[in-house]
Design a protein around this motif. Structure first.
Motif, mmCIF file in Angstrom:
data_model
loop_
_atom_site.group_PDB
_atom_site.id
_atom_site.type_symbol
_atom_site.label_atom_id
_atom_site.label_comp_id
_atom_site.label_asym_id
_atom_site.label_seq_id
_atom_site.Cartn_x
_atom_site.Cartn_y
_atom_site.Cartn_z
ATOM 1 N N LEU A 77 0.750 -1.201 0.002
ATOM 2 C CA LEU A 77 0.105 -0.017 0.228
ATOM 3 C C LEU A 77 1.091 1.274 -0.096
ATOM 4 C CD1 LEU A 77 -2.894 -1.009 2.674
ATOM 5 C CD2 LEU A 77 -3.011 -0.751 -0.005
ATOM 6 N N VAL A 78 2.026 1.230 0.782
ATOM 7 C CA VAL A 78 2.671 2.317 1.021
ATOM 8 C C VAL A 78 3.399 2.503 -0.401
ATOM 9 C CG1 VAL A 78 5.092 3.402 2.139
ATOM 10 C CG2 VAL A 78 3.094 2.387 3.398
ATOM 11 N N TRP A 79 3.782 1.537 -0.943
ATOM 12 C CA TRP A 79 4.689 1.642 -2.659
ATOM 13 C C TRP A 79 3.480 1.941 -3.529
ATOM 14 C CZ3 TRP A 79 3.589 -1.427 -6.794
ATOM 15 C CH2 TRP A 79 4.694 -1.185 -7.894
ATOM 16 N N PHE A 80 2.405 1.553 -3.469
ATOM 17 C CA PHE A 80 1.429 2.041 -4.467
ATOM 18 C C PHE A 80 1.125 3.724 -4.093
ATOM 19 C CE2 PHE A 80 -2.989 2.771 -5.774
ATOM 20 C CZ PHE A 80 -3.095 2.182 -7.107
ATOM 21 N N ALA A 81 0.712 4.035 -2.909
ATOM 22 C CA ALA A 81 0.810 5.310 -2.547
ATOM 23 C C ALA A 81 1.642 6.298 -3.031
ATOM 24 C CB ALA A 81 -0.052 5.551 -1.083
ATOM 25 N N SER A 82 2.854 6.169 -2.667
ATOM 26 C CA SER A 82 3.814 6.680 -3.254
ATOM 27 C C SER A 82 4.322 6.817 -4.720
ATOM 28 C CB SER A 82 5.226 5.999 -2.370
ATOM 29 O OG SER A 82 5.510 4.914 -2.950
ATOM 30 N N GLY A 83 3.589 6.040 -5.507
ATOM 31 C CA GLY A 83 3.842 6.162 -6.715
ATOM 32 C C GLY A 83 3.105 7.255 -7.746
ATOM 33 N N TRP A 84 2.036 7.813 -6.999
ATOM 34 C CA TRP A 84 1.436 9.059 -7.564
ATOM 35 C C TRP A 84 1.934 10.230 -7.633
ATOM 36 C CZ3 TRP A 84 -2.997 7.782 -10.137
ATOM 37 C CH2 TRP A 84 -3.380 6.835 -10.041
ATOM 38 N N TYR A 85 2.109 10.836 -8.741
ATOM 39 C CA TYR A 85 2.781 12.378 -8.885
ATOM 40 C C TYR A 85 1.964 13.218 -9.938
ATOM 41 C CZ TYR A 85 4.364 10.497 -13.287
ATOM 42 O OH TYR A 85 4.418 9.852 -14.621
ATOM 43 N N THR A 86 2.176 14.567 -9.972
ATOM 44 C CA THR A 86 1.698 15.655 -10.552
ATOM 45 C C THR A 86 2.393 16.225 -11.561
ATOM 46 O OG1 THR A 86 -0.045 15.890 -9.024
ATOM 47 C CG2 THR A 86 0.060 17.276 -10.820
ATOM 48 N N ILE A 87 2.352 16.230 -12.824
ATOM 49 C CA ILE A 87 2.992 17.046 -13.819
ATOM 50 C C ILE A 87 2.420 18.418 -14.073
ATOM 51 C CG2 ILE A 87 4.075 17.232 -16.152
ATOM 52 C CD1 ILE A 87 5.430 15.244 -14.289
ATOM 53 N N LYS A 88 2.976 19.526 -13.866
ATOM 54 C CA LYS A 88 2.533 20.897 -14.024
ATOM 55 C C LYS A 88 2.159 21.116 -15.533
ATOM 56 C CE LYS A 88 5.155 22.933 -10.197
ATOM 57 N NZ LYS A 88 6.156 23.944 -9.869
ATOM 58 N N GLU A 89 1.394 22.193 -15.673
ATOM 59 C CA GLU A 89 0.682 22.717 -16.889
ATOM 60 C C GLU A 89 1.841 22.885 -18.031
ATOM 61 O OE1 GLU A 89 -1.728 22.748 -20.227
ATOM 62 O OE2 GLU A 89 -2.263 22.098 -18.049
ATOM 63 N N SER A 90 3.055 23.644 -17.392
ATOM 64 C CA SER A 90 4.066 23.963 -18.348
ATOM 65 C C SER A 90 5.291 22.938 -18.367
ATOM 66 C CB SER A 90 4.685 25.536 -17.632
ATOM 67 O OG SER A 90 5.046 25.165 -16.209
ATOM 68 N N ASP A 91 4.942 21.754 -17.711
ATOM 69 C CA ASP A 91 6.165 20.962 -17.729
ATOM 70 C C ASP A 91 5.784 19.767 -18.527
ATOM 71 O OD1 ASP A 91 7.303 22.494 -16.140
ATOM 72 O OD2 ASP A 91 7.071 21.455 -14.510
ATOM 73 N N ARG A 92 6.713 18.910 -18.838
ATOM 74 C CA ARG A 92 6.656 17.727 -19.473
ATOM 75 C C ARG A 92 7.328 16.647 -18.594
ATOM 76 N NH1 ARG A 92 3.432 20.509 -21.182
ATOM 77 N NH2 ARG A 92 2.652 20.636 -23.498
ATOM 78 N N GLY A 93 7.069 15.618 -18.396
ATOM 79 C CA GLY A 93 7.703 14.423 -17.577
ATOM 80 C C GLY A 93 8.386 13.508 -18.363
ATOM 81 N N VAL A 94 9.613 13.335 -18.261
ATOM 82 C CA VAL A 94 10.622 12.248 -18.863
ATOM 83 C C VAL A 94 10.715 11.123 -18.079
ATOM 84 C CG1 VAL A 94 12.744 11.922 -19.813
ATOM 85 C CG2 VAL A 94 11.853 14.324 -19.936
ATOM 86 N N VAL A 95 10.141 10.185 -18.349
ATOM 87 C CA VAL A 95 9.930 8.776 -17.668
ATOM 88 C C VAL A 95 11.381 7.922 -18.044
ATOM 89 C CG1 VAL A 95 8.989 6.631 -17.159
ATOM 90 C CG2 VAL A 95 7.525 8.694 -17.714
ATOM 91 N N LEU A 96 12.253 7.737 -16.765
ATOM 92 C CA LEU A 96 13.366 6.827 -16.855
ATOM 93 C C LEU A 96 12.961 5.437 -16.289
ATOM 94 C CD1 LEU A 96 16.314 9.111 -16.180
ATOM 95 C CD2 LEU A 96 15.166 8.622 -18.371
ATOM 96 N N ARG A 97 13.126 4.215 -16.863
ATOM 97 C CA ARG A 97 12.752 3.064 -16.391
ATOM 98 C C ARG A 97 14.087 2.265 -16.149
ATOM 99 N NH1 ARG A 97 7.513 0.221 -18.025
ATOM 100 N NH2 ARG A 97 6.792 1.931 -16.961
ATOM 101 N N LEU A 98 14.343 1.976 -14.781
ATOM 102 C CA LEU A 98 15.502 1.489 -14.612
ATOM 103 C C LEU A 98 16.749 2.147 -15.298
ATOM 104 C CD1 LEU A 98 14.745 -2.431 -15.076
ATOM 105 C CD2 LEU A 98 14.753 -1.037 -12.887
ATOM 106 N N GLY A 99 16.618 3.608 -15.319
ATOM 107 C CA GLY A 99 17.776 4.258 -15.913
ATOM 108 C C GLY A 99 17.668 4.696 -17.082
ATOM 109 N N ALA A 100 16.867 3.880 -17.867
ATOM 110 C CA ALA A 100 17.013 4.189 -19.318
ATOM 111 C C ALA A 100 15.720 4.912 -19.797
ATOM 112 C CB ALA A 100 16.952 2.909 -20.029
ATOM 113 N N TYR A 101 15.647 5.994 -21.026
ATOM 114 C CA TYR A 101 14.688 6.574 -21.330
ATOM 115 C C TYR A 101 13.656 5.648 -21.600
ATOM 116 C CZ TYR A 101 11.572 9.509 -24.034
ATOM 117 O OH TYR A 101 10.665 10.108 -24.702
ATOM 118 N N HIS A 102 12.243 5.999 -21.290
ATOM 119 C CA HIS A 102 11.012 5.145 -21.576
ATOM 120 C C HIS A 102 10.185 5.881 -22.224
ATOM 121 C CE1 HIS A 102 7.270 2.992 -20.796
ATOM 122 N NE2 HIS A 102 8.065 2.173 -21.037
ATOM 123 N N SER A 103 9.600 6.887 -21.883
ATOM 124 C CA SER A 103 8.534 7.817 -22.588
ATOM 125 C C SER A 103 8.562 9.060 -22.032
ATOM 126 C CB SER A 103 7.283 6.851 -22.284
ATOM 127 O OG SER A 103 6.891 6.724 -20.620
#
Length: 395
Positions: A77-103
């Motif tokens: 539950l703690v792991w699932f709750a800590s996974g939520w995040y928010t990206i601002k309107e002026s930002d774009r989020g770069v996702v790194l999966r295991l250190g490599a660019y994902h999406s």
């Protein structure tokens, strides 16, 4: 008695830390007991047998499983709750999966697996500035101090983060290289005065070509050439030269304005003179044609009645002349000449303008008299020719 010898109270003497003394609550915990509990818990969790009896083994095994499941659920539950995040309107989020660019994720609320994905927000709407300045050598081997600033924004966050080690530093190096190349191919006069805009545009174009090969993921919005000035040792002389060039440009603009003001007036005057000349030409042609037509009409009359025609022409001419004259003309039949009395000179109230009119009228009268004499002579000669032709015809 030594400290490890048994005494009267063996239970109390066997524990040097007095752990079994219930009254002593400040002693350290029994590490052996703690290790035994942990080993018993892990043994029950993985199905190992315990040294205790069967009833104690079953109860400890079931309790250990329940506790383990509860701990795992809490951790999940703690792991699932800590996974939520928010990206601002002026930002774009770069996702790194295991250190490599994902999406790349858009603004809003998102979830990512904690400790697996890493999110790096990048502002793609903010305008960033990057200045550069320094002393540079021109094409004519002069030194100028140039300051330039560019405005840019990030259009591709993943390229901005991972194409080069430091995108801002790479952009700064490309800007400095482009500016030095353009200044090195420009003269000092162009860099300081008239060629500033050319330097700005060419630097912009070259900078775009350089960063296109790097793939920095940025867009250049504006390039501002802040100042170009000579070294301080010759600054006063160059200020005078720049002021002279500005005066030259001002004088040129004033001359162009004067030209635009006077040219239409001159063109209008030319048109007016051309029209007047054309009208005068047409008037003289029509007058000549009228004189010719009048002469052609008078010639038969003169040939038929020369004396009457001559007298009529003389009277018409004298009427025109005497209508504007202040003189009195007297016909002297004996001498055949005209004399005049200057009555205007005898009058005290005659102005200078009247005198001028008299002189002009006298001159015109004499000219017309001479003209009339010429006409009489031509008429007489014509009459003689006519009489001779008639006599010849009779013979």
């Amino acid at each position: 008695m030594a400290w490890n010898e048994p005494g009267k109270d063996d239970k109390n003497d066997q524990d040097p830390w007095n752990k079994n003394n219930k009254n002593n609550e400040q002693g350290p915990p029994d590490l052996d007991v703690i290790f035994k509990k942990i080993s018993g818990f892990l043994g029950g969790l993985f199905g190992k047998k315990s040294t205790q009896g069967p009833s104690n083994n079953n109860s400890s095994s079931n309790g250990g499983k329940v506790v383990a499941i509860a701990i795992l659920v809490i951790i999940a539950l703690v792991w699932f709750a800590s996974g939520w995040y928010t990206i601002k309107e002026s930002d774009r989020g770069v996702v790194l999966r295991l250190g490599a660019y994902h999406s790349q994720v858009e603004p809003g609320l998102h979830w990512n697996p904690k400790f697996v994905d890493e999110i790096i927000p990048v502002n793609v709407e903010a305008f960033r500035t990057l200045p550069t300045s320094g002393f540079m050598l021109t094409e004519d081997e002069n030194i100028v101090q140039v300051s330039m600033e560019i405005q840019y924004r990030i259009v591709s966050p993943e390229k901005y983060l991972f194409s080069v080690t430091d995108a801002d530093n790479s952009l700064l190096q490309a800007l400095d290289s482009s500016l030095r190349f353009i200044i090195g191919h420009s003269t000092m006069n162009d860099a300081l005065t008239t060629g500033r805009e050319v330097v700005r545009q060419e630097t912009w174009e070259m900078l775009n070509k350089i960063i296109a090969s790097y793939g920095l993921g940025v867009q250049i919005l504006d390039v501002n050439l802040q100042q170009t000035r000579p070294p301080e040792q010759v600054k006063d002389a160059f200020d005078d030269a720049i002021a002279a060039q500005e005066d030259e440009e001002r004088f040129v603009r004033e001359a162009e304005a004067y030209e635009r003001e006077k040219e239409p007036i001159a063109r209008g005057q030319v048109k007016r003179i051309e029209q007047q000349a054309r009208s005068y030409e047409e008037g003289m042609i029509l007058k000549a044609q009228g004189d010719v037509a009048q002469f052609n009409q008078l010639l038969p009359e003169y040939q038929a009645h020369p004396e009457v025609t001559r007298q009529r022409l003389y009277l018409e001419a004298m009427e025109k002349v005497l209508s504007t004259s202040s003189k009195v003309l007297i016909d002297n039949e004996a001498g055949g000449n005209l004399t005049f009395l200057p009555l205007d000179k005898l009058m005290s109230n005659t102005s200078t303008s009247s005198t001028n009119t008299v002189v002009e009228t006298e001159i015109e009268t004499r000219s017309r008299a001479d003209e009339q004499a010429g006409l009489d002579e031509r008429a007489a000669s014509s009459q003689r020719v006519l009489n001779s032709s008639r006599s010849t015809g009779r013979d």
